[in-house]
Scaffold this motif. Structure first.
Motif, PDB file in Angstrom:
ATOM      1  N   PRO A   6       4.808   1.842 -11.812  1.00 21.71           N
ATOM      2  CA  PRO A   6       5.216   0.624 -11.101  1.00 21.71           C
ATOM      3  C   PRO A   6       6.576   0.739 -10.410  1.00 21.71           C
ATOM      4  O   PRO A   6       7.494   1.395 -10.901  1.00 21.71           O
ATOM      5  CB  PRO A   6       5.270  -0.426 -12.210  1.00 21.71           C
ATOM      6  CG  PRO A   6       4.321   0.067 -13.243  1.00 21.71           C
ATOM      7  CD  PRO A   6       4.444   1.561 -13.212  1.00 21.71           C
ATOM      8  N   VAL A   7       6.678   0.090  -9.268  1.00 18.38           N
ATOM      9  CA  VAL A   7       7.921   0.019  -8.504  1.00 18.38           C
ATOM     10  C   VAL A   7       8.784  -1.086  -9.103  1.00 18.38           C
ATOM     11  O   VAL A   7       8.312  -2.200  -9.338  1.00 18.38           O
ATOM     12  CB  VAL A   7       7.628  -0.255  -7.015  1.00 18.38           C
ATOM     13  CG1 VAL A   7       8.904  -0.527  -6.243  1.00 18.38           C
ATOM     14  CG2 VAL A   7       6.863   0.920  -6.412  1.00 18.38           C
ATOM     15  N   LEU A   8      10.056  -0.764  -9.368  1.00 18.67           N
ATOM     16  CA  LEU A   8      10.975  -1.702  -9.996  1.00 18.67           C
ATOM     17  C   LEU A   8      11.978  -2.311  -9.024  1.00 18.67           C
ATOM     18  O   LEU A   8      12.531  -3.373  -9.290  1.00 18.67           O
ATOM     19  CB  LEU A   8      11.741  -1.008 -11.129  1.00 18.67           C
ATOM     20  CG  LEU A   8      10.886  -0.406 -12.237  1.00 18.67           C
ATOM     21  CD1 LEU A   8      11.760   0.380 -13.200  1.00 18.67           C
ATOM     22  CD2 LEU A   8      10.129  -1.504 -12.955  1.00 18.67           C
ATOM     23  N   THR A   9      12.234  -1.626  -7.911  1.00 18.98           N
ATOM     24  CA  THR A   9      13.267  -2.082  -6.989  1.00 18.98           C
ATOM     25  C   THR A   9      12.971  -1.610  -5.573  1.00 18.98           C
ATOM     26  O   THR A   9      12.429  -0.516  -5.389  1.00 18.98           O
ATOM     27  CB  THR A   9      14.656  -1.574  -7.437  1.00 18.98           C
ATOM     28  OG1 THR A   9      15.664  -2.051  -6.557  1.00 18.98           O
ATOM     29  CG2 THR A   9      14.722  -0.065  -7.495  1.00 18.98           C
ATOM     30  N   VAL A  10      13.299  -2.447  -4.607  1.00 17.30           N
ATOM     31  CA  VAL A  10      13.208  -2.073  -3.190  1.00 17.30           C
ATOM     32  C   VAL A  10      14.388  -2.664  -2.447  1.00 17.30           C
ATOM     33  O   VAL A  10      14.919  -3.711  -2.821  1.00 17.30           O
ATOM     34  CB  VAL A  10      11.894  -2.533  -2.514  1.00 17.30           C
ATOM     35  CG1 VAL A  10      10.697  -1.813  -3.077  1.00 17.30           C
ATOM     36  CG2 VAL A  10      11.725  -4.022  -2.600  1.00 17.30           C
ATOM     37  N   PRO A  24       0.804  -1.237   0.000  1.00 18.15           N
ATOM     38  CA  PRO A  24       0.000   0.000   0.000  1.00 18.15           C
ATOM     39  C   PRO A  24       0.830   1.277   0.000  1.00 18.15           C
ATOM     40  O   PRO A  24       0.496   2.231  -0.679  1.00 18.15           O
ATOM     41  CB  PRO A  24      -0.825  -0.117   1.281  1.00 18.15           C
ATOM     42  CG  PRO A  24      -0.891  -1.576   1.568  1.00 18.15           C
ATOM     43  CD  PRO A  24       0.390  -2.166   1.041  1.00 18.15           C
ATOM     44  N   LEU A  25       1.934   1.315   0.750  1.00 15.53           N
ATOM     45  CA  LEU A  25       2.770   2.518   0.765  1.00 15.53           C
ATOM     46  C   LEU A  25       3.311   2.832  -0.620  1.00 15.53           C
ATOM     47  O   LEU A  25       3.299   3.966  -1.072  1.00 15.53           O
ATOM     48  CB  LEU A  25       3.960   2.321   1.703  1.00 15.53           C
ATOM     49  CG  LEU A  25       3.732   2.468   3.184  1.00 15.53           C
ATOM     50  CD1 LEU A  25       5.044   2.226   3.918  1.00 15.53           C
ATOM     51  CD2 LEU A  25       3.186   3.834   3.513  1.00 15.53           C
ATOM     52  N   LEU A  26       3.808   1.819  -1.290  1.00 13.34           N
ATOM     53  CA  LEU A  26       4.450   2.042  -2.576  1.00 13.34           C
ATOM     54  C   LEU A  26       3.448   2.416  -3.656  1.00 13.34           C
ATOM     55  O   LEU A  26       3.741   3.210  -4.543  1.00 13.34           O
ATOM     56  CB  LEU A  26       5.233   0.800  -2.987  1.00 13.34           C
ATOM     57  CG  LEU A  26       6.344   0.386  -2.020  1.00 13.34           C
ATOM     58  CD1 LEU A  26       7.030  -0.872  -2.520  1.00 13.34           C
ATOM     59  CD2 LEU A  26       7.346   1.495  -1.813  1.00 13.34           C
ATOM     60  N   THR A  27       2.261   1.853  -3.605  1.00 13.15           N
ATOM     61  CA  THR A  27       1.279   2.182  -4.630  1.00 13.15           C
ATOM     62  C   THR A  27       0.728   3.585  -4.440  1.00 13.15           C
ATOM     63  O   THR A  27       0.307   4.220  -5.395  1.00 13.15           O
ATOM     64  CB  THR A  27       0.137   1.156  -4.656  1.00 13.15           C
ATOM     65  OG1 THR A  27      -0.462   1.083  -3.375  1.00 13.15           O
ATOM     66  CG2 THR A  27       0.652  -0.214  -5.049  1.00 13.15           C
TER      67      THR A  27
END
Length: 94
Positions: free
Chosen positions: A16-20, A7-10
């Protein structure tokens, strides 16, 4: 590999998130929107947005020894110092 949804990343990224990557207290994320973000895991909130990439941030790494953040896009690598307020880019490699 499966898509990573949190939820935080969206809420924080527009694409879209590619890396964490994470420490015990902080999460770092990189996105197709050209930003890297720093998240406080204890408060569940965005702390900083690193907005200086011309295209998608494909890799984010945190160096705990030197206390620096590395963000990588197609054409550049940026080195950030999170001890500065606001967080600033201390070097750009092309």
């Amino acid at each position: 590999m499966f898509p990573f949804f949190h939820p935080l990343l969206t809420v924080g990224h527009r694409r879209p998130v590619l890396t964490v990557t994470a420490t015990s207290e902080v999460l770092f994320s990189g996105s197709k929107d050209g930003t890297a973000k720093i998240w406080d895991l204890n408060k569940c909130e965005e702390v900083y947005s690193l907005n200086d990439h011309p295209d998608a941030v494909n890799v984010v790494r945190y160096d705990e020894y030197n206390k620096l953040i590395y963000t990588v896009s197609k054409s550049i690598i940026k080195i950030w110092d999170p001890r500065e307020h606001p967080v600033c880019c201390v070097n750009t490699l092309q």
